[in-house]
Design a protein around this motif. Structure first.
Motif, mmCIF file in Angstrom:
data_model
loop_
_atom_site.group_PDB
_atom_site.id
_atom_site.type_symbol
_atom_site.label_atom_id
_atom_site.label_comp_id
_atom_site.label_asym_id
_atom_site.label_seq_id
_atom_site.Cartn_x
_atom_site.Cartn_y
_atom_site.Cartn_z
ATOM 1 N N ILE A 168 -26.628 -16.955 9.790
ATOM 2 C CA ILE A 168 -25.435 -17.562 9.773
ATOM 3 C C ILE A 168 -24.779 -17.076 8.377
ATOM 4 O O ILE A 168 -25.266 -17.731 7.247
ATOM 5 C CB ILE A 168 -25.388 -18.961 10.185
ATOM 6 N N TYR A 169 -23.845 -16.401 8.290
ATOM 7 C CA TYR A 169 -23.152 -16.130 6.999
ATOM 8 C C TYR A 169 -21.913 -15.431 6.983
ATOM 9 O O TYR A 169 -21.550 -14.984 8.327
ATOM 10 C CB TYR A 169 -24.022 -15.334 5.924
ATOM 11 N N LYS A 170 -21.103 -15.607 6.107
ATOM 12 C CA LYS A 170 -19.720 -14.589 6.163
ATOM 13 C C LYS A 170 -19.760 -13.574 4.948
ATOM 14 O O LYS A 170 -20.266 -14.402 3.879
ATOM 15 C CB LYS A 170 -18.627 -15.831 5.918
ATOM 16 N N MET A 171 -19.557 -12.496 5.385
ATOM 17 C CA MET A 171 -19.854 -11.756 4.084
ATOM 18 C C MET A 171 -18.968 -10.302 4.247
ATOM 19 O O MET A 171 -18.851 -9.899 5.671
ATOM 20 C CB MET A 171 -21.429 -11.230 4.022
ATOM 21 N N ASP A 172 -18.402 -9.821 3.405
ATOM 22 C CA ASP A 172 -17.789 -8.785 3.471
ATOM 23 C C ASP A 172 -18.702 -7.704 2.678
ATOM 24 O O ASP A 172 -19.034 -7.677 1.726
ATOM 25 C CB ASP A 172 -16.144 -8.797 2.379
ATOM 26 N N TYR A 173 -18.782 -6.653 3.727
ATOM 27 C CA TYR A 173 -19.934 -5.752 3.155
ATOM 28 C C TYR A 173 -19.471 -4.398 2.242
ATOM 29 O O TYR A 173 -20.261 -3.870 1.582
ATOM 30 C CB TYR A 173 -20.662 -5.009 4.496
ATOM 31 N N ASN A 174 -18.016 -4.367 2.111
ATOM 32 C CA ASN A 174 -17.222 -3.437 1.130
ATOM 33 C C ASN A 174 -17.810 -3.586 -0.320
ATOM 34 O O ASN A 174 -18.574 -2.555 -1.132
ATOM 35 C CB ASN A 174 -16.074 -3.693 1.289
ATOM 36 N N PRO A 175 -17.848 -4.817 -0.784
ATOM 37 C CA PRO A 175 -18.597 -4.874 -2.401
ATOM 38 C C PRO A 175 -19.675 -4.394 -2.307
ATOM 39 O O PRO A 175 -20.022 -3.719 -3.486
ATOM 40 C CB PRO A 175 -18.258 -6.299 -2.681
ATOM 41 N N VAL A 284 -31.630 -19.078 10.538
ATOM 42 C CA VAL A 284 -31.984 -20.241 11.578
ATOM 43 C C VAL A 284 -33.089 -19.730 12.432
ATOM 44 O O VAL A 284 -33.082 -19.954 13.460
ATOM 45 C CB VAL A 284 -30.543 -20.567 12.265
ATOM 46 N N GLY A 285 -34.202 -19.738 11.778
ATOM 47 C CA GLY A 285 -35.443 -19.247 12.433
ATOM 48 C C GLY A 285 -36.240 -20.130 13.050
ATOM 49 O O GLY A 285 -37.075 -20.035 13.827
ATOM 50 N N THR A 286 -35.776 -21.615 12.656
ATOM 51 C CA THR A 286 -36.872 -22.640 13.043
ATOM 52 C C THR A 286 -36.012 -23.648 13.824
ATOM 53 O O THR A 286 -34.606 -23.606 13.453
ATOM 54 C CB THR A 286 -37.598 -23.317 11.915
ATOM 55 N N ILE A 287 -36.561 -24.430 14.720
ATOM 56 C CA ILE A 287 -35.721 -25.529 15.127
ATOM 57 C C ILE A 287 -34.961 -26.368 14.061
ATOM 58 O O ILE A 287 -33.792 -26.542 14.455
ATOM 59 C CB ILE A 287 -36.662 -26.413 15.777
ATOM 60 N N GLU A 288 -35.958 -26.629 12.993
ATOM 61 C CA GLU A 288 -35.181 -27.509 11.879
ATOM 62 C C GLU A 288 -34.146 -26.785 11.279
ATOM 63 O O GLU A 288 -33.059 -27.451 11.044
ATOM 64 C CB GLU A 288 -36.241 -27.753 10.621
ATOM 65 N N SER A 289 -34.301 -25.432 10.882
ATOM 66 C CA SER A 289 -33.045 -24.921 10.162
ATOM 67 C C SER A 289 -31.971 -24.727 11.045
ATOM 68 O O SER A 289 -30.960 -24.770 10.513
ATOM 69 C CB SER A 289 -33.690 -23.490 9.584
ATOM 70 N N TYR A 291 -31.123 -26.729 13.444
ATOM 71 C CA TYR A 291 -30.432 -28.168 13.289
ATOM 72 C C TYR A 291 -29.491 -28.352 12.212
ATOM 73 O O TYR A 291 -28.599 -28.821 12.489
ATOM 74 C CB TYR A 291 -31.541 -29.140 13.773
ATOM 75 N N ASN A 292 -30.341 -27.971 11.321
ATOM 76 C CA ASN A 292 -29.528 -28.756 9.796
ATOM 77 C C ASN A 292 -28.484 -27.698 9.546
ATOM 78 O O ASN A 292 -27.262 -28.266 9.113
ATOM 79 C CB ASN A 292 -30.686 -28.307 8.955
ATOM 80 N N ALA A 293 -28.134 -26.595 9.911
ATOM 81 C CA ALA A 293 -27.344 -25.361 9.962
ATOM 82 C C ALA A 293 -26.337 -25.974 10.599
ATOM 83 O O ALA A 293 -24.818 -25.882 10.258
ATOM 84 C CB ALA A 293 -27.793 -24.014 10.095
ATOM 85 N N ASN A 294 -26.401 -26.481 11.684
ATOM 86 C CA ASN A 294 -25.416 -26.794 12.540
ATOM 87 C C ASN A 294 -24.630 -28.083 12.097
ATOM 88 O O ASN A 294 -23.728 -28.344 12.060
ATOM 89 C CB ASN A 294 -25.885 -27.226 14.238
ATOM 90 N N MET A 295 -25.679 -29.228 11.558
ATOM 91 C CA MET A 295 -24.938 -30.435 11.109
ATOM 92 C C MET A 295 -24.413 -30.332 10.081
ATOM 93 O O MET A 295 -23.442 -31.205 9.572
ATOM 94 C CB MET A 295 -26.458 -31.182 10.881
ATOM 95 N N GLU A 296 -24.676 -29.341 9.068
ATOM 96 C CA GLU A 296 -24.002 -29.279 7.800
ATOM 97 C C GLU A 296 -22.427 -28.772 8.023
ATOM 98 O O GLU A 296 -21.761 -29.060 7.166
ATOM 99 C CB GLU A 296 -24.664 -27.817 6.964
ATOM 100 N N LEU A 297 -22.160 -28.338 9.095
ATOM 101 C CA LEU A 297 -20.793 -28.027 9.612
ATOM 102 C C LEU A 297 -19.789 -29.669 9.769
ATOM 103 O O LEU A 297 -18.860 -29.495 9.618
ATOM 104 C CB LEU A 297 -20.672 -27.380 10.884
ATOM 105 N N LEU A 298 -20.708 -30.606 9.786
ATOM 106 C CA LEU A 298 -20.161 -31.732 9.878
ATOM 107 C C LEU A 298 -19.845 -32.489 8.691
ATOM 108 O O LEU A 298 -18.951 -33.638 8.634
ATOM 109 C CB LEU A 298 -20.841 -32.677 10.777
ATOM 110 N N LYS A 299 -20.173 -31.969 7.684
ATOM 111 C CA LYS A 299 -19.915 -32.433 6.413
ATOM 112 C C LYS A 299 -18.450 -32.486 6.013
ATOM 113 O O LYS A 299 -17.551 -31.784 6.603
ATOM 114 C CB LYS A 299 -20.525 -31.653 5.140
ATOM 115 N N ASP A 300 -17.848 -33.043 4.942
ATOM 116 C CA ASP A 300 -16.489 -33.031 4.564
ATOM 117 C C ASP A 300 -15.952 -31.876 4.315
ATOM 118 O O ASP A 300 -14.948 -31.161 4.703
ATOM 119 C CB ASP A 300 -16.114 -34.150 3.510
#
Lengths: 437, 372
Positions: A168-175, A284-289, A291-300
């Motif tokens: 899960i990431y956003k990246m411009d591969y050009n640089p 996001v290879g494990t259940i915990e990661s 889950y946590n990566a999803n939940m981080e989206l709810l932060k302010d």
């Protein structure tokens, strides 16, 4: 002739005069291109590895390969890599699939959801295939690319970008490509700083101040660097091609990029360069990661900003009506997608498209995957509810048992499961199968 | 077999829609959070197996073409058939029943001539419905009809007068007269809903026969020839919303909060398609309080929303209170603002603490890009 043309209507023989002329001129150029064999030439193509099962995700990947798992409500994990490609103006992407590819294949289609349905290039799904010597499964990441050498050669690129469909990431591969060229490198590996205390969980790369790679260490006990490989590589195609062929004949090789190809090239004294990526990147290879990566989206102000209007993450979703929030519903600190009907209570949760949450039901700290149903008066706590799963009335999912539950207490219900009325499921359980009493 | 082609006529005006049709034709009026009125007719056609659809454009057609593009979302970007843009005429004689002007069809007669299908399905685009034309065609064939007109029985709906055309039928179900008068209480109140099927060859015959009086409306021509033509009715049972005024737009929008209406319109196998924007999911903040509302994707809600419809990308700041309102795409509602019975067109910015209240059933309309 000129006179004749002048007396003719503007469209003659299907071609206007203007286009008629330019067609003649253009065809000469086209013949030259054809003779040189450069019709399909691309500067770079991307190869997206999407064949892995992701077995550490347990029952989440029993029906769909890891890149196909829903993420952040309306997305699927592979959306991020595909969107990065299109946002980086890469128009040719080979997607290597192997493990349970049906849903993934139908999701990707011809790539139109990511504007990758090009007449020249576009998305190609590349499953294992049969040749004169019979067929073989992809033995490893490098072998998957090896078996598709013909595909890459067709586009005759200068560079090949190897990415994976499960980050899960956003990246411009050009640089990164720019750095690769400037460093005059044979291979560039994208790296990201990880906390020192976590460095022993990653493939660690040690680079000098010119970003030349001096050492690799896979999950080192005493790391001397905190730069982790992101599994994103740019190769000069000629170098990669040679390395793949050499690797294939080596019987001891596991045909893996990280384990074999890169170390082999390093030994040969090729120029290996590190590209330091700054930004959000999550495996996001494990259940915990997951889950946590999803939940981080709810932060302010989440690090991964889905609302940002530039470099949007595109996805392939059904056209569904807007979500309906009922008269007695309560939705707080949550992400809710199209086509949902929410009549109960939702707190700190991610709700995917088409989900139904009945009256009196309560969903807390959970991820509900597409088209799941939580029926009336049920309670779901800290759980991942699989696609099209049904939690029938008066059930409780994720009951606290105290102590030290498995997988940080996250309960996972497999896709298509039906959980009967009045069921009680303790936290940290993985529920497989279709019907549970 | 390619049985039918479709034509959607969007070259007509609904004068009573106030601000929301100022910059856009009725076909492109936003509806139910993420749709345009055109989507309902177009999706119904596509879902019924029609593969060739022509759109007669209104004078100001930019919003329509912007929405349709090449027709990809409706699977109309085809090699065979697909979406056809049929330029509408600039009608100076805009009569009330001028939705199917002969001139518009005559200008585009090639579209009809070059096809080989048996039937033409025609609709307007100011109604909200989800109809399976296959059953209408079935009934058309069973009656061996020349024309089948779709109607809705409105005797239960309203005691007050409804504007529109009403169909009177004889004992065989054949239409004997078409009237613009509101039928008396004990009479049939079968409202024509701007949907009909006509045999393609007959349609071409009519167009050629009436070539010199092209300002007529097709419905007038049908009425004139009811005696010689076999015109039948088809009763449509499901939800149908008619948008003829700002009040009816508001009422119809609010009906989308009714689960029965939503299930008939949106939840069946035949989905209403629309242009995809690919927004993120909607974020509800910790203090959000949303009740009985239809919310589209990409919104960020920190305030209170009651019995309202939010379009895509609406931003509601903390303390804002919204009730019985329709908030269109990308509006921004400031802190502690209060909105009641209002319709905000796209991109409206409501400043902090502003209070806007319309009347119950007769909403206040704020036009596009306004800053309040």
């Amino acid at each position: 002739m000129t006179e004749l043309l002048d007396s003719m209507p503007k469209t003659f023989g299907g071609l206007s005069r203007v286009t008629g002329n330019s067609m003649c001129r253009r065809s000469l150029v086209d013949y030259n291109v054809e003779r040189d064999g450069k019709m399909h030439k691309k500067e770079w193509v991307a190869m997206l590895l999407a064949g892995g099962q992701g077995s550490r995700l347990g029952c989440l990947t029993r029906h769909i390969a890891k890149p196909g798992i829903a993420f952040g409500g309306k997305y699927r994990i592979i959306d991020f890599s595909l969107s990065n490609c299109v946002n980086s103006n890469i128009d040719t992407v080979g997607v290597l699939t192997q493990y349970k590819p049906f849903l993934l294949n139908s999701y990707i289609g011809i790539g139109s959801a990511w504007d990758l349905d090009n007449s020249h290039g576009g998305v190609h799904i590349l499953p294992p295939f049969v040749g004169e010597q019979g067929g073989r499964w992809y033995k490893g990441t490098a072998n998957a690319i090896y078996q598709n050498i013909d595909f890459i050669s067709y586009y005759d690129p200068e560079y090949v970008l190897i990415i994976s469909g499960d980050h899960i990431y956003k990246m411009d591969y050009n640089p990164m490509l720019k750095a690769h060229k400037e460093q005059n490198a044979d291979v560039t590996i994208s790296v990201i700083e990880v906390p020192w205390e976590e460095a022993n969980r990653f493939g660690i790369i040690t680079a000098n101040k010119d970003n030349e790679i001096v050492r690799f260490s896979e999950k080192p006990a005493k790391p001397d660097s905190n730069l982790a490989s992101m599994g994103i590589y740019i190769f000069n195609w000629s170098v990669l091609r040679k390395a793949l062929i050499e690797d294939e004949v080596n019987p001891k090789s596991e045909n893996d990029f990280g384990k074999n190809i890169i170390p082999a090239l390093f030994k040969q004294g090729k120029r290996l360069s590190a590209y330091r990526f700054q930004g959000y990147w999550k495996d996001v290879g494990t259940i915990e990661s997951y889950y946590n990566a999803n939940m981080e989206l709810l932060k302010d102000n989440p690090e991964l900003d889905l609302f940002e209007s530039n470099n949007r993450v595109l996805s392939n979703t059904d056209i569904l009506p807007p979500q309906y929030i009922g008269t007695f519903a309560k939705v707080n600190n949550s992400l809710v997608s199209n086509g949902c009907t929410i009549l109960g209570e939702v707190v700190n949760s991610i709700i995917s498209p088409g989900v139904f949450i009945g009256e009196g039901a309560k969903v807390e700290d959970s991820i509900i995957l597409p088209d799941a149903q939580i029926l009336n008066e049920s309670y779901v706590r800290k759980a991942i509810i699989g696609e099209k799963a049904v939690i029938k009335e008066y059930s409780s999912i994720g009951i606290k048992i105290g102590g030290n539950p498995r997988q940080s207490g996250i309960t996972v219900i497999e896709d298509n499961s039906i959980i009967n009325e009045d069921s009680l499921i303790e936290e940290g359980k993985n529920i497989y199968g279709n019907s549970v009493a | 077999m390619k049985k039918a082609i479709g034509i959607i006529s969007s070259n007509h005006k609904e004068e009573f829609l106030q601000g929301i049709i100022k910059d856009r034709p009725i076909a492109a009026v936003p509806f139910a959070g993420r749709y345009r009125l055109l989507d309902f007719a177009l999706s119904s056609m596509v879902n019924s197996g029609l593969r060739t659809v022509g759109i007669i454009t209104p004078f100001h057609y930019r919003p329509v073409l912007d929405h349709l593009g090449a027709g990809k979302e409706w699977s109309l970007d085809r090699k065979c058939g697909g979406l056809f843009v049929l330029p509408g005429s600039n009608n100076s004689l805009q009569s009330k029943n001028n939705k199917f002007s002969l001139k518009d069809f005559l200008n585009n007669i090639e579209f009809l001539e070059f096809d080989t299908s048996d039937y033409v399905v025609l609709t307007g685009c100011s109604n909200v419905f989800n109809i399976d034309f296959r059953s209408v065609i079935e009934s058309h064939e069973k009656n061996n009809a020349d024309i089948t007109m779709v109607y809705k029985d409105v005797s239960q709906d309203s005691d007050t007068e409804i504007e529109g055309l009403f169909l009177n039928k004889d004992n065989d179900g054949k239409i004997s007269s078409i009237t613009g008068k509101w039928p008396k209480k004990d009479e049939q109140r079968d409202l024509f809903v701007d949907i009909f099927i006509i045999n393609r060859n007959l349609f071409l015959e009519i167009l050629k026969g009436y070539e010199n009086i092209e300002y007529l409306d097709l419905i007038d021509v049908i009425e004139e020839n009811l005696k010689t033509l076999k015109v039948y009715g088809y009763r449509f049972e499901d939800y149908l919303g008619r948008i003829i005024s700002i009040q009816s737009y508001y009422k119809c929008s609010m009906e989308m909060l009714n689960p029965i209406v939503r299930s008939q319109l949106f939840m069946g196998t035949n989905r209403i398609h629309t242009k995809i924007k690919d927004n993120p999911p909607t974020k509800y903040a910790s203090k959000a309080a949303v009740r009985d509302s239809l919310v589209s994707s990409g919104c960020f809600i920190q305030g209170e929303v009651n019995s309202s419809i939010l379009f895509r990308g609406v931003n509601i700041h903390p303390g804002a209170k919204i009730k019985n309102s329709i908030i269109m795409q990308r509006c921004d509602i400031g802190k502690d603002a209060v909105l009641e019975n209002v319709i905000l067109d796209k991109y409206v910015k409501v400043n902090n603490k502003v209070v806007l209240k319309g009347m119950d059933g007769s909403p206040m309309v704020i036009s596009k890009k306004a800053v309040v």
